[in-house]
Scaffold this active site. Structure first.
Site, PDB file in Angstrom:
ATOM      1  N   CYS A 193       0.836  -1.190   0.000  1.00 15.29           N
ATOM      2  CA  CYS A 193       0.000   0.000   0.000  1.00 15.29           C
ATOM      3  C   CYS A 193       0.880   1.253   0.000  1.00 15.29           C
ATOM      4  CB  CYS A 193      -0.916  -0.004   1.221  1.00 15.29           C
ATOM      5  SG  CYS A 193      -2.172  -1.298   1.188  1.00 15.29           S
ATOM      6  N   CYS A 252       2.353  -8.300   6.413  1.00 22.82           N
ATOM      7  CA  CYS A 252       0.998  -7.813   6.660  1.00 22.82           C
ATOM      8  C   CYS A 252       0.189  -8.791   7.495  1.00 22.82           C
ATOM      9  CB  CYS A 252       0.276  -7.528   5.343  1.00 22.82           C
ATOM     10  SG  CYS A 252      -0.065  -8.985   4.345  1.00 22.82           S
TER      11      CYS A 252
END
Length: 284
Positions: free
Chosen positions: A239, A266
């Site tokens: 991201c 993540c």
């Protein structure tokens, strides 16, 4: 079931042999386990048998085996710097297998364009998985820029939960993770069974033994594109708010969650007990 029966072992051997010969193995409905019964034991033991047999085998044959044997199979991709390798292999051996992409709402524009262009070029069916709440809705509930204060919580809402939900519709999935990428990934098996909400799924890592040179050589050999940011100092791309440029000589993942000690993944993959694990493999 404490060991594979002779007929089970023979079935595993036949399916692997078929894949290594370039054929599509027959699906095995025993993957459709719903709970901790003999079928789930079969999946765990069969995955271990397949892992031992497929170690160091060609990536396309590993993918051929999984796509043929697992009844409902899917590939996950971040459409990151090296994603074209696994997706190109998929387009050659099992183009009908869908690709799951976690559209977090926080990706670089370059990633979204790369995703669209690569899917079109390779003729793949990509399914976008989106969180329950938009970025704006998340901000209303949890405050602006949650990723800057609690990136684990943000990853859980925008990545882990959507994938967990989607995996209820599948029996197994493949990722592009490689052992050479991080210490946490060094022990990744080529095939493993993972518990998911009372079911056992099969996770496959066809590129697990590849190093950077082999990846680069494959991209050149097949004239495949890099992510457009890969040549701009972003060797690992997630991201946008949580991805920074990496200086020459730095670890390729140093730009992921920079400033958060211990945050290297993540947490999108699941432990055998269904809990989220931070320091484990993530989709490539």
């Amino acid at each position: 079931m404490n060991a594979l029966r002779d007929d089970d072992r023979a079935a595993v051997g036949a399916s692997v042999a078929a894949a290594l010969d370039g054929a599509r193995p027959r699906p095995d409905d025993r993957f459709r386990a719903l709970g901790p019964d003999d079928d789930s034991a079969f999946i765990r033991l069969m995955a271990a048998e397949a892992a031992a047999t497929l170690e160091d085998k060609p990536a396309d044959r590993i993918l051929e085996w999984a796509a043929g044997v697992v009844p409902r199979f899917v590939v996950t991709s971040s459409f990151g710097a090296e994603s074209a390798v696994l997706l190109h292999l998929l387009s050659r051996v099992a183009p009908e297998v869908p690709v799951l992409f976690l559209d977090t709402g926080l990706h670089f524009d370059e990633t979204l364009r790369f995703r669209a262009d690569l899917a079109r070029r390779l003729g793949l069916s990509v399914v976008d998985l989106r969180p329950e709440r938009s970025v704006a809705q998340q901000a209303l509930r949890h405050g602006d820029a949650l990723w800057s204060r609690d990136p684990d919580a943000c990853c859980a809402m925008r990545k882990t939960t959507p994938l967990r939900t989607a995996l209820h519709s599948f029996d197994g999935w493949a990722t592009g993770v490689r052992r050479s990428q991080t210490p946490e990934r060094a022990a990744t098996p080529v095939v493993e069974a993972r518990e998911h909400d009372g079911r056992w799924l099969v996770k496959v890592a066809p590129l697990v033994t590849w190093d950077d040179d082999r990846v680069d050589a494959y991209l050149r050999e097949h004239d495949l594109p890099h992510h457009p940011l890969a040549d701009q100092g972003y060797p690992s791309i997630g991201c946008a708010p949580c991805t920074a440029r990496v200086a020459p000589g730095q670890d390729p993942r140093a730009g992921r969650w920079a400033g958060f000690d211990g945050k290297t993944e993540c947490g999108i993959h699941l432990a055998d007990d269904g809990t989220v694990v931070r320091t484990t493999t993530t989709p490539g």
